[in-house]
Each structure stands twice: as C-alpha cells, then as structure tokens.
Design an enzyme around this catalytic site. Structure first.
Site, PDB file in Angstrom:
ATOM      1  N   HIS A   1       0.858  -1.193   0.000  1.00  0.00           N
ATOM      2  CA  HIS A   1       0.000   0.000   0.000  1.00  0.00           C
ATOM      3  C   HIS A   1       0.887   1.233   0.000  1.00  0.00           C
ATOM      4  O   HIS A   1       1.938   1.251   0.632  1.00  0.00           O
ATOM      5  CB  HIS A   1      -0.908   0.031   1.242  1.00  0.00           C
TER       6      HIS A   1
ATOM      7  N   ASP B   1      -7.928  -5.356  -0.152  1.00  0.00           N
ATOM      8  CA  ASP B   1      -8.396  -6.251  -1.215  1.00  0.00           C
ATOM      9  C   ASP B   1      -8.012  -7.707  -0.984  1.00  0.00           C
ATOM     10  O   ASP B   1      -8.450  -8.578  -1.738  1.00  0.00           O
ATOM     11  CB  ASP B   1      -7.816  -5.786  -2.560  1.00  0.00           C
TER      12      ASP B   1
HETATM   13  C1  SDX Z   1      -6.237  -0.107  -3.075  1.00  0.00           C
HETATM   14  O1  SDX Z   1      -4.426   4.434  -2.276  1.00  0.00           O
HETATM   15  C2  SDX Z   1      -5.394   3.828  -1.620  1.00  0.00           C
HETATM   16  O2  SDX Z   1      -5.811   4.207  -0.547  1.00  0.00           O
HETATM   17  C3  SDX Z   1      -5.963   2.601  -2.345  1.00  0.00           C
HETATM   18  C4  SDX Z   1      -6.957   1.771  -1.563  1.00  0.00           C
HETATM   19  C5  SDX Z   1      -8.250   2.520  -1.311  1.00  0.00           C
HETATM   20  O3  SDX Z   1      -8.941   2.174  -0.335  1.00  0.00           O
HETATM   21  O4  SDX Z   1      -8.600   3.387  -2.172  1.00  0.00           O
HETATM   22  O5  SDX Z   1      -6.407   1.368  -0.319  1.00  0.00           O
HETATM   23  C6  SDX Z   1      -7.385   0.523  -2.332  1.00  0.00           C
HETATM   24  O6  SDX Z   1      -6.038   0.205  -4.216  1.00  0.00           O
HETATM   25  C7  SDX Z   1      -5.352  -1.078  -2.344  1.00  0.00           C
HETATM   26  C8  SDX Z   1      -4.163  -1.602  -3.227  1.00  0.00           C
HETATM   27  C9  SDX Z   1      -4.667  -2.727  -4.143  1.00  0.00           C
HETATM   28  N1  SDX Z   1      -3.625  -3.105  -5.094  1.00  0.00           N
HETATM   29  C10 SDX Z   1      -2.937  -4.277  -4.983  1.00  0.00           C
HETATM   30  O7  SDX Z   1      -3.097  -5.096  -4.075  1.00  0.00           O
HETATM   31  C11 SDX Z   1      -1.967  -4.538  -6.142  1.00  0.00           C
HETATM   32  C12 SDX Z   1      -0.618  -5.052  -5.578  1.00  0.00           C
HETATM   33  N2  SDX Z   1      -0.012  -3.933  -4.858  1.00  0.00           N
HETATM   34  C13 SDX Z   1       0.985  -3.160  -5.564  1.00  0.00           C
HETATM   35  O8  SDX Z   1       0.818  -3.034  -6.940  1.00  0.00           O
HETATM   36  C14 SDX Z   1       1.423  -1.912  -4.799  1.00  0.00           C
HETATM   37  O9  SDX Z   1       1.719  -2.309  -3.530  1.00  0.00           O
HETATM   38  C15 SDX Z   1       0.494  -0.714  -4.746  1.00  0.00           C
HETATM   39  C16 SDX Z   1      -0.005  -0.312  -6.092  1.00  0.00           C
HETATM   40  C17 SDX Z   1      -0.677  -0.989  -3.859  1.00  0.00           C
HETATM   41  C18 SDX Z   1       1.292   0.442  -4.130  1.00  0.00           C
HETATM   42  O10 SDX Z   1       2.259   0.773  -5.051  1.00  0.00           O
HETATM   43  P1  SDX Z   1       3.445   1.812  -4.710  1.00  0.00           P
HETATM   44  O11 SDX Z   1       3.148   2.575  -3.489  1.00  0.00           O
HETATM   45  O12 SDX Z   1       3.749   2.562  -5.964  1.00  0.00           O
HETATM   46  O13 SDX Z   1       4.673   0.873  -4.333  1.00  0.00           O
HETATM   47  P2  SDX Z   1       5.719   0.344  -5.372  1.00  0.00           P
HETATM   48  O14 SDX Z   1       5.028  -0.329  -6.531  1.00  0.00           O
HETATM   49  O15 SDX Z   1       6.696   1.445  -5.670  1.00  0.00           O
HETATM   50  O16 SDX Z   1       6.431  -0.808  -4.520  1.00  0.00           O
HETATM   51  C19 SDX Z   1       7.544  -0.545  -3.652  1.00  0.00           C
HETATM   52  C20 SDX Z   1       8.343  -1.828  -3.660  1.00  0.00           C
HETATM   53  C21 SDX Z   1       8.765  -2.270  -5.052  1.00  0.00           C
HETATM   54  O17 SDX Z   1       9.932  -3.060  -4.916  1.00  0.00           O
HETATM   55  P3  SDX Z   1      11.385  -2.396  -5.346  1.00  0.00           P
HETATM   56  O18 SDX Z   1      11.226  -1.845  -6.750  1.00  0.00           O
HETATM   57  O19 SDX Z   1      11.613  -1.319  -4.317  1.00  0.00           O
HETATM   58  O20 SDX Z   1      12.351  -3.535  -5.275  1.00  0.00           O
HETATM   59  O21 SDX Z   1       7.533  -2.899  -3.142  1.00  0.00           O
HETATM   60  C22 SDX Z   1       7.329  -3.859  -4.180  1.00  0.00           C
HETATM   61  C23 SDX Z   1       7.658  -3.171  -5.488  1.00  0.00           C
HETATM   62  O22 SDX Z   1       8.051  -4.127  -6.459  1.00  0.00           O
HETATM   63  N3  SDX Z   1       5.923  -4.239  -4.128  1.00  0.00           N
HETATM   64  C24 SDX Z   1       5.467  -5.487  -4.277  1.00  0.00           C
HETATM   65  C25 SDX Z   1       4.092  -5.407  -4.124  1.00  0.00           C
HETATM   66  N4  SDX Z   1       3.735  -4.128  -3.897  1.00  0.00           N
HETATM   67  C26 SDX Z   1       4.869  -3.415  -3.913  1.00  0.00           C
HETATM   68  N5  SDX Z   1       6.120  -6.642  -4.512  1.00  0.00           N
HETATM   69  C27 SDX Z   1       5.341  -7.746  -4.604  1.00  0.00           C
HETATM   70  N6  SDX Z   1       4.010  -7.768  -4.462  1.00  0.00           N
HETATM   71  C28 SDX Z   1       3.343  -6.605  -4.238  1.00  0.00           C
HETATM   72  N7  SDX Z   1       2.012  -6.603  -4.110  1.00  0.00           N
END
Ligand code: SDX
Length: 453
Positions: A311, A368
């Site tokens: 998140h 989720d």
């Molecule tokens: C919602 O914003 C809100 O409030 C949203 C929400 C709401 O109520 O409106 O809470 C609802 O959208 C919840 C999120 C649902 N999405 C997912 O579950 C999809 C999987 N999650 C990711 O795609 C990600 O965690 C996000 C999109 C939720 C957040 O993305 P960020 O903040 O841009 O973080 P990032 O992608 O830059 O990740 C930081 C690091 C990365 O690794 P490095 O490049 O530093 O090595 O964490 C890793 C990412 O690869 N990472 C994950 C991961 N999420 C982040 N690695 C594996 N699995 C994951 N799910």
C-alpha cells in the site's frame, strides 16, 4: 492519540535555489501533518517540483478522512473505522461522510426514506443495458450507466438540485449494479422494494428471481454492511483523485463519479480484489506452492506481484484487512462455507510476512486481500467484486467532489511537467524524410490512400 495541533518546529521552510533563498509557508493539519506550500514556487524561482506519482505531494486540504499509515489508523470524520464497522449502518456512514456528522434519529429515518424512494431507475435505462453485450464486465456497465444518469437528471446547479442528485446516485447505483449482474447471467432484472433496507434491497435485486420467494440472509446482510463501510472512503487514493480532478473542471456529479469508477477498475487499485481471487485460484491449482509465488514476486525477471499486498500509505498494517480477515472466519462459519482459498490466503500471508523481501518493503495485506473470499462466500461472482468496491466507495467520492466544489478558491487541476522531447527543428518535405518508421510500415494498411493535401 492526543488531538489538537502540535505546533510544528517552524511555520515556514527555506529553499535555497541558484542564487535565490525563498521562504515557503508551512500548513499544519488537525493531526499535526505538515505540508510545505509551494503554490508560489514557480513565480519565485522559475522551477517546479517533480513528483510523478504524487507520493510526496498533497493535492488539497480535506476534513473527510484521516489515515496514519504508520499507526494503521483510519477515521471517517474523526470516527475510528473499527467503531464504524462494528456499530454503524452503511447509510449512516454515507450521511457522515457527505454531511460531516452522524445523523440524528429523525435525519436517519428521512435519509433512508429518500434513498429508498429513489432506488428505481428510468425505464429507458433498460434500453441502454440492451445495447451492451452480456459478456461486458460489470465495471464498464456501471461506469456507463452512472455517466448516463446526467442525461436523465441534467439539473445540477442549485444546492438542492445537487443534494437530490446525490440521493439519486446513492440510491440508483446499487440498482444499476444489480441490473449489471442480472444482465451478465441472463436473468430478469429484479426491482427494488420500498419495504427493504438499503443492503437488503441490494441482496434482493442480486439474488432473487421472479419464480421463487426470497429470504434475506441476515449474516450476508451484516457482512455486506461492514464491507461497504470499510470501503466507503480512503482520502486521496487514485480514484478519488480522479473524481476531484474531473470535478475541478466543473463536470457534473454523475460524470465525475463515472470517471472514478473507471480509475478504480485497474488491478493496482480496486480491481485488485478480483486479481487476488484469480491469484489464489492459480496458487491452489498449482498445488498451493506458496513459496514459488513468493519467490516469483522477488525475482527481477518476473513482473508477478502478490495482489492484495502492499500500500502506498499503510506501512504496518491496513486496519481494514485486519477487520476483514476476522470477518471472513465468522461469515464463512456462519454460512457453513469451507473455502480452501481462505486457508491459502492465510498461509500465503504467513509465508510472505516472514520473508525479508516483504518485511524490508513493509508489504502487508491491504483491503483487497480478504474481501474477495467474503464476496465469494455470499455468492457474488468474481467479476462483481470491484463493483462492490465502487458501491462502497460512492459516499467517499461524493464527499470529496462536494468538498472540492464548495472549497473557497478551488481552481481547475492542471499540473505542470518537465519536457524531455525534441527541441525546435525545421519542417521536412515528404521527399526529404530519410528516416522510416522503426520496424518498417504495417503493410496491412498500405492501400492507395488519397493524399491529405
Ligand atoms: C487499493 O491508495 C489507496 O488508498 C488505495 C486503496 C483505497 O482504499 O482506495 O487502499 C485501495 O487500491 C489497495 C491496493 C490494491 N492493489 C494491490 O493489491 C496490487 C498489488 N499492490 C501493488 O501493486 C502496490 O503495492 C500498490 C499499487 C498498492 C502500491 O504501489 P506503490 O506505493 O507505488 O509501491 P511500489 O510499486 O513502488 O512498490 C515498492 C516496492 C517495489 O519493490 P522495489 O522496486 O523497491 O524492489 O515494493 C514492491 C515493489 O516491487 N511491491 C510489491 C508489491 N507491492 C509493492 N512486490 C510484490 N508484491 C506486491 N504486491
């Protein structure tokens, strides 16, 4: 946490840039969040800030929802999400988010009466449904139908007209969502009944059929009420920012909300609840090999992510995920449902949260991760999960659209950019253009076309 404004160390920030030193005012919120106001930055320095996904950028001041991502705090208008999920009805939370306070007993009755009386949709809207294929994803149907409400209710100038449209939107969205589901399974639309509550009406329109009586399942009703409350708002998330951005141009409520529905659909946002179940099914079909999928997540050669994890704001735990994990156990037991995907989800959480990759990146289950298991247990199909998220998020979107509309000095959202393209170059006549399209032309379309000029 003690309330009140903690006086920040300073009420301004100094920026030294080239030969200039400027002072920027600092805004301190009611929970002591501090924001450096850069609204005069460009005029004073000629430079802008750059923060592509707005991770460090506040878009507005808002009094609707407070999140503390480190403490796992979520409050709607000051009320903790745990208290609201345990005690409130979803219509009460709608009233709270939109009007800023809990309704009195009389207001509660009046609000529910208004929501009931506007649950029907114009009969012509059924023709819109006929124009869509039954295979249409319910999210595209919902987005289209909500936008089309502005054709039926175009009057939205006065506060009274806007308030009436807010009621219409809250009341009709659940009807349109249920119609989208019935359309997708080829069953007749079921109409709302005025003697039912908000959630019961949704259950009736989703699960009843003309040929047999329907009894509302009270376990499902309570669980749906909780799910809708947990999704009701979440400050400046992607879809709410979309609603505020579209609304900032003066676009009407229905069009602004329809854009929020489209933004929510993405798998990185609200579409994740569908992606989580699809991921859990994939892991189940692959012999529940959790470690394989955790390892795939960590591999730079794979773009696999554990959906439902991570998140932008929560860096310890998402309080909603905690509540949903507990609710999943209770509801599945009450319904006598034994879903192996719940055990897979719990085991996956254990394996992931013991792994340094997740610990270092502070990746925890988000809202989720468990919601889909609950929807499945209630008989809601996977392609309707994000529609459920949208129905829950409606009051939050509406509250933010209204707050922005009524905020003094609101301007159209229009970010700047840093241009990195070609600098100025001269026109090249057709016969002098040496460079072709990389990879050559797509000859499929190479027919004798008349020249434009
Ligand atoms: C919602 O914003 C809100 O409030 C949203 C929400 C709401 O109520 O409106 O809470 C609802 O959208 C919840 C999120 C649902 N999405 C997912 O579950 C999809 C999987 N999650 C990711 O795609 C990600 O965690 C996000 C999109 C939720 C957040 O993305 P960020 O903040 O841009 O973080 P990032 O992608 O830059 O990740 C930081 C690091 C990365 O690794 P490095 O490049 O530093 O090595 O964490 C890793 C990412 O690869 N990472 C994950 C991961 N999420 C982040 N690695 C594996 N699995 C994951 N799910």
């Amino acid at each position: 946490m003690a309330r009140g404004i903690l006086h920040s160390m300073s009420n301004s920030a100094k920026l030294i840039f080239d030969d200039k030193e400027i002072e920027l005012p600092v805004t301190v919120g009611s929970e002591a969040e501090t924001g450096i106001d850069i609204s005069k930055l460009r005029s004073q320095t000629g430079a802008i800030t750059l923060d592509p996904s707005f991770a460090n950028t506040g878009a507005c001041e808002s009094a609707i929802t407070y999140i503390d991502g480190e403490q796992g705090i979520l409050r709607y208008r000051g009320y903790d999400i745990e208290e609201l999920a345990a005690n409130a009805s979803f219509p009460e939370v709608c009233f709270l988010l939109i009007y800023g306070r809990l309704p009195t007993a009389e207001e509660r009755v009046d609000f529910r009466r208004r929501l009931t009386r506007h649950s029907l949709v114009h009969e012509d809207m059924k023709l819109l449904f006929e124009g869509l294929p039954s295979t249409a994803h319910p999210m595209v149907t919902l987005s289209a139908m909500i936008a089309s409400l502005s054709a039926y209710y175009p009057d939205d100038e006065t506060p009274e007209e806007i308030d009436q449209n807010i009621i219409r939107l809250l009341a009709k969205a659940k009807t349109l969502a249920a119609f989208a589901y019935k359309k997708s399974i080829g069953q007749p639309f079921m109409y709302p009944q005025n003697d039912r509550t908000y959630i019961e009406n949704f259950q009736l329109m989703m699960f009843s059929v003309p040929c047999e009586p329907y009894e509302v399942n009270q376990v499902v009703r309570r669980a749906l009420n909780k799910l809708m409350i947990l999704h009701a708002d979440h400050e400046q998330n992607c879809s709410t920012t979309t609603v505020r951005t579209v609304g900032s141009s003066g676009a009407n409520l229905f069009s602004s909300i329809s854009s929020g529905i489209s933004a929510l659909w993405g798998p990185l946002h609200g579409g994740a609840n569908q992606a989580v179940i699809e991921m859990l099914e994939m892991i189940q079909n692959d012999g529940a090999n959790y470690q394989k999928y955790v390892d795939m997540t960590k591999s730079k050669d794979s773009d696999f992510k554990l959906m439902g994890f991570g998140h932008r704001v929560y860096k310890n735990f998402d309080p909603r995920a905690r509540i949903l994990k507990e609710a999943a156990d209770e509801v599945l037991e009450s319904l006598g449902v034994d879903d192996p995907l719940l055990d897979i989800a719990k085991r996956l959480e254990e394996v992931a949260l013991a792994d340094p990759y997740f610990i270092e990146r502070k990746l925890y289950p988000n809202v989720d991760f468990y919601s889909g298991v609950l929807y499945r247990a209630m008989g809601i199909p996977t392609n309707m999960f994000t529609v459920m998220f949208a129905l829950g998020r409606l009051p939050g979107w509406i509250a933010h659209w209204l707050e922005q509309r009524d905020a003094p000095g609101t301007r159209i959202s229009r970010p700047r950019q840093i241009y990195t393209g070609e600098t100025v170059r001269d026109w090249v006549p057709l016969d002098k253009r040496a460079e072709g399209i990389p990879g050559g032309l797509n000859h499929e379309y190479q027919m004798g076309l008349p020249d434009d000029n």
